[in-house]
Design a protein around this motif. Structure first.
Motif, PDB file in Angstrom:
ATOM      1  N   TRP A   1       0.663  -1.603   0.547  1.00 41.39           N
ATOM      2  CA  TRP A   1      -0.086   0.171  -0.223  1.00 41.39           C
ATOM      3  C   TRP A   1       0.771   1.131  -0.074  1.00 41.39           C
ATOM      4  O   TRP A   1       1.910   1.318   1.039  1.00 41.39           O
ATOM      5  N   VAL A   2       1.101   1.884  -0.827  1.00 44.96           N
ATOM      6  CA  VAL A   2       1.342   3.227  -0.991  1.00 44.96           C
ATOM      7  C   VAL A   2       0.962   4.218  -0.987  1.00 44.96           C
ATOM      8  O   VAL A   2      -0.133   4.784  -1.992  1.00 44.96           O
ATOM      9  N   THR A   3       0.888   5.522  -0.288  1.00 42.95           N
ATOM     10  CA  THR A   3       0.814   6.652  -0.514  1.00 42.95           C
ATOM     11  C   THR A   3       1.374   7.770  -0.934  1.00 42.95           C
ATOM     12  O   THR A   3       2.549   7.534  -0.348  1.00 42.95           O
ATOM     13  N   LEU A   4       0.802   8.180  -1.810  1.00 44.71           N
ATOM     14  CA  LEU A   4       1.256   9.260  -2.446  1.00 44.71           C
ATOM     15  C   LEU A   4       0.824  10.223  -2.025  1.00 44.71           C
ATOM     16  O   LEU A   4      -0.511  10.751  -1.991  1.00 44.71           O
ATOM     17  N   ARG A   5       2.134  11.488  -1.624  1.00 48.40           N
ATOM     18  CA  ARG A   5       1.554  12.920  -1.476  1.00 48.40           C
ATOM     19  C   ARG A   5       2.167  14.574  -2.002  1.00 48.40           C
ATOM     20  O   ARG A   5       3.110  14.398  -1.990  1.00 48.40           O
ATOM     21  N   ALA A   6       1.309  14.810  -2.641  1.00 44.12           N
ATOM     22  CA  ALA A   6       1.997  16.297  -2.765  1.00 44.12           C
ATOM     23  C   ALA A   6       1.625  17.831  -2.461  1.00 44.12           C
ATOM     24  O   ALA A   6       0.229  17.565  -2.572  1.00 44.12           O
ATOM     25  N   ARG A   7       2.375  18.404  -2.422  1.00 37.64           N
ATOM     26  CA  ARG A   7       1.595  19.573  -1.027  1.00 37.64           C
ATOM     27  C   ARG A   7       2.131  21.037  -2.540  1.00 37.64           C
ATOM     28  O   ARG A   7       3.359  20.884  -2.621  1.00 37.64           O
ATOM     29  N   LEU A   8       0.673  21.717  -2.940  1.00 35.06           N
ATOM     30  CA  LEU A   8       1.491  23.305  -3.339  1.00 35.06           C
ATOM     31  C   LEU A   8       0.954  24.001  -2.535  1.00 35.06           C
ATOM     32  O   LEU A   8      -0.540  24.567  -2.550  1.00 35.06           O
ATOM     33  N   GLY A   9       1.709  25.061  -1.490  1.00 29.45           N
ATOM     34  CA  GLY A   9       1.134  26.229  -0.961  1.00 29.45           C
ATOM     35  C   GLY A   9       0.653  25.583   0.058  1.00 29.45           C
ATOM     36  O   GLY A   9       1.166  24.218   0.777  1.00 29.45           O
ATOM     37  N   PRO A  10      -0.952  25.732   0.433  1.00 33.16           N
ATOM     38  CA  PRO A  10      -1.624  25.276   1.949  1.00 33.16           C
ATOM     39  C   PRO A  10      -2.346  24.366   1.125  1.00 33.16           C
ATOM     40  O   PRO A  10      -2.735  22.986   2.136  1.00 33.16           O
ATOM     41  N   LEU A  11      -2.419  23.008  -0.007  1.00 30.50           N
ATOM     42  CA  LEU A  11      -2.962  22.590  -0.679  1.00 30.50           C
ATOM     43  C   LEU A  11      -2.418  20.940  -0.656  1.00 30.50           C
ATOM     44  O   LEU A  11      -1.412  21.044  -1.191  1.00 30.50           O
ATOM     45  N   ALA A  12      -2.888  20.650  -0.205  1.00 32.07           N
ATOM     46  CA  ALA A  12      -2.362  18.839  -0.692  1.00 32.07           C
ATOM     47  C   ALA A  12      -3.094  17.352  -1.062  1.00 32.07           C
ATOM     48  O   ALA A  12      -4.641  17.730  -1.086  1.00 32.07           O
ATOM     49  N   ARG A  13      -2.765  16.568  -1.884  1.00 35.99           N
ATOM     50  CA  ARG A  13      -3.112  16.073  -2.550  1.00 35.99           C
ATOM     51  C   ARG A  13      -2.597  14.904  -2.134  1.00 35.99           C
ATOM     52  O   ARG A  13      -1.351  14.374  -2.117  1.00 35.99           O
ATOM     53  N   SER A  14      -3.273  13.652  -1.673  1.00 43.60           N
ATOM     54  CA  SER A  14      -2.587  12.119  -1.310  1.00 43.60           C
ATOM     55  C   SER A  14      -3.795  11.443  -1.976  1.00 43.60           C
ATOM     56  O   SER A  14      -4.949  11.865  -2.422  1.00 43.60           O
ATOM     57  N   LYS A  15      -3.446   9.919  -2.309  1.00 46.55           N
ATOM     58  CA  LYS A  15      -3.794   9.233  -2.478  1.00 46.55           C
ATOM     59  C   LYS A  15      -2.691   7.795  -2.604  1.00 46.55           C
ATOM     60  O   LYS A  15      -2.052   7.636  -1.716  1.00 46.55           O
ATOM     61  N   ARG A  16      -3.476   7.102  -2.360  1.00 45.65           N
ATOM     62  CA  ARG A  16      -3.527   5.225  -1.423  1.00 45.65           C
ATOM     63  C   ARG A  16      -3.632   4.435  -2.771  1.00 45.65           C
ATOM     64  O   ARG A  16      -4.794   4.069  -3.754  1.00 45.65           O
ATOM     65  N   LEU A  17      -2.233   4.005  -2.687  1.00 52.23           N
ATOM     66  CA  LEU A  17      -2.265   2.609  -4.266  1.00 52.23           C
ATOM     67  C   LEU A  17      -2.077   1.363  -3.988  1.00 52.23           C
ATOM     68  O   LEU A  17      -1.465   1.662  -2.986  1.00 52.23           O
ATOM     69  N   ARG A  18      -2.922   0.126  -4.077  1.00 53.51           N
ATOM     70  CA  ARG A  18      -1.854  -0.832  -4.082  1.00 53.51           C
ATOM     71  C   ARG A  18      -1.098  -0.817  -5.314  1.00 53.51           C
ATOM     72  O   ARG A  18      -1.067  -0.957  -6.559  1.00 53.51           O
ATOM     73  N   MET A  19      -0.202  -1.710  -4.607  1.00 57.74           N
ATOM     74  CA  MET A  19       1.247  -1.714  -5.864  1.00 57.74           C
ATOM     75  C   MET A  19       1.901  -3.057  -5.979  1.00 57.74           C
ATOM     76  O   MET A  19       2.600  -3.525  -4.639  1.00 57.74           O
ATOM     77  N   VAL A  20       2.315  -3.781  -7.123  1.00 56.95           N
ATOM     78  CA  VAL A  20       2.764  -4.899  -7.189  1.00 56.95           C
ATOM     79  C   VAL A  20       3.833  -4.437  -8.280  1.00 56.95           C
ATOM     80  O   VAL A  20       4.664  -4.286  -8.725  1.00 56.95           O
ATOM     81  N   ARG A  21       5.084  -5.722  -7.850  1.00 57.49           N
ATOM     82  CA  ARG A  21       5.894  -5.758  -8.150  1.00 57.49           C
ATOM     83  C   ARG A  21       5.854  -6.863  -9.443  1.00 57.49           C
ATOM     84  O   ARG A  21       5.268  -7.894  -8.829  1.00 57.49           O
ATOM     85  N   THR A  22       5.678  -5.981 -10.440  1.00 60.75           N
ATOM     86  CA  THR A  22       5.724  -6.921 -12.012  1.00 60.75           C
ATOM     87  C   THR A  22       6.737  -8.019 -12.465  1.00 60.75           C
ATOM     88  O   THR A  22       6.645  -8.581 -13.500  1.00 60.75           O
ATOM     89  N   LEU A  23       8.092  -6.692 -12.240  1.00 59.65           N
ATOM     90  CA  LEU A  23       8.967  -7.422 -13.170  1.00 59.65           C
ATOM     91  C   LEU A  23      10.198  -6.739 -12.376  1.00 59.65           C
ATOM     92  O   LEU A  23      10.458  -5.867 -11.553  1.00 59.65           O
ATOM     93  N   ASP A  24      10.589  -7.931 -12.082  1.00 57.36           N
ATOM     94  CA  ASP A  24      12.252  -8.381 -11.403  1.00 57.36           C
ATOM     95  C   ASP A  24      13.304  -9.373 -12.120  1.00 57.36           C
ATOM     96  O   ASP A  24      13.145 -10.235 -11.892  1.00 57.36           O
ATOM     97  N   ASP A  25      14.227  -8.251 -12.800  1.00 55.94           N
ATOM     98  CA  ASP A  25      15.112  -9.035 -13.606  1.00 55.94           C
ATOM     99  C   ASP A  25      16.502  -8.341 -13.700  1.00 55.94           C
ATOM    100  O   ASP A  25      16.176  -7.013 -13.455  1.00 55.94           O
ATOM    101  N   ALA A  26      17.323  -8.956 -12.777  1.00 58.15           N
ATOM    102  CA  ALA A  26      18.718  -8.652 -12.758  1.00 58.15           C
ATOM    103  C   ALA A  26      18.997  -6.833 -12.318  1.00 58.15           C
ATOM    104  O   ALA A  26      18.746  -6.376 -11.874  1.00 58.15           O
TER     105      ALA A  26
END
Length: 143
Positions: A51-76
């Motif tokens: 579960w990954v929370t992304l957050r960007a703040r621009l002055g007094p405003l902030a935007r957050s998003k929670r995503l479910r991320m999966v590792r789909t490639l793991d090669d050297a």
């Protein structure tokens, strides 16, 4: 939206790869990712999930998003993480690709892609600044 972070790091590629392969390390170097927690695996997952929370703040405003991320490639020298929600709804895509080349120093390229509509030029500027600020912290983390 696409943002690229590129760096030449003095650490061995094996150490850099271990850090980049585990999303729980990203809050230590990338401000847009303030929180990551392991997620329960789901049927069809290609690899571990977080579960990954992304957050960007621009002055007094902030935007957050929670995503479910999966590792789909793991090669050297290549890693890929993709949004993989399990709520049955359709979601905008998020993809993070990391490429590692060479060894001590090694070159790292991390590309974050978002194909949704809720991104603005102002948020892109914030992400760019946070990405630039993250490179020295990544270097410190892998050293």
């Amino acid at each position: 939206m696409q943002r690229t972070i590129a760096a030449d790091l003095q650490a061995p590629a094996s150490r850099v790869r271990a850090v980049l392969a585990d999303l729980t390390t990203y809050p230590h170097w990338l401000d847009i990712v303030p929180r990551v927690e392991p997620a329960e695996p789901a049927a069809g997952d290609a690899g571990p999930a977080w579960w990954v929370t992304l957050r960007a703040r621009l002055g007094p405003l902030a935007r957050s998003k929670r995503l479910r991320m999966v590792r789909t490639l793991d090669d050297a020298g290549q890693l890929r993480f993709e949004r993989a929600e399990i709520d049955g709804r359709r979601h905008a895509g998020w993809t993070l690709d990391a490429t590692i080349e060479g060894d001590r120093p090694c070159s790292v390229v991390v590309v974050l892609r978002y194909d949704g509509r809720l991104w603005s030029a102002a948020l892109d500027a914030v992400l760019g600044s946070q990405a630039d600020d993250g490179v020295p912290r990544l270097e410190a983390l892998v050293s």
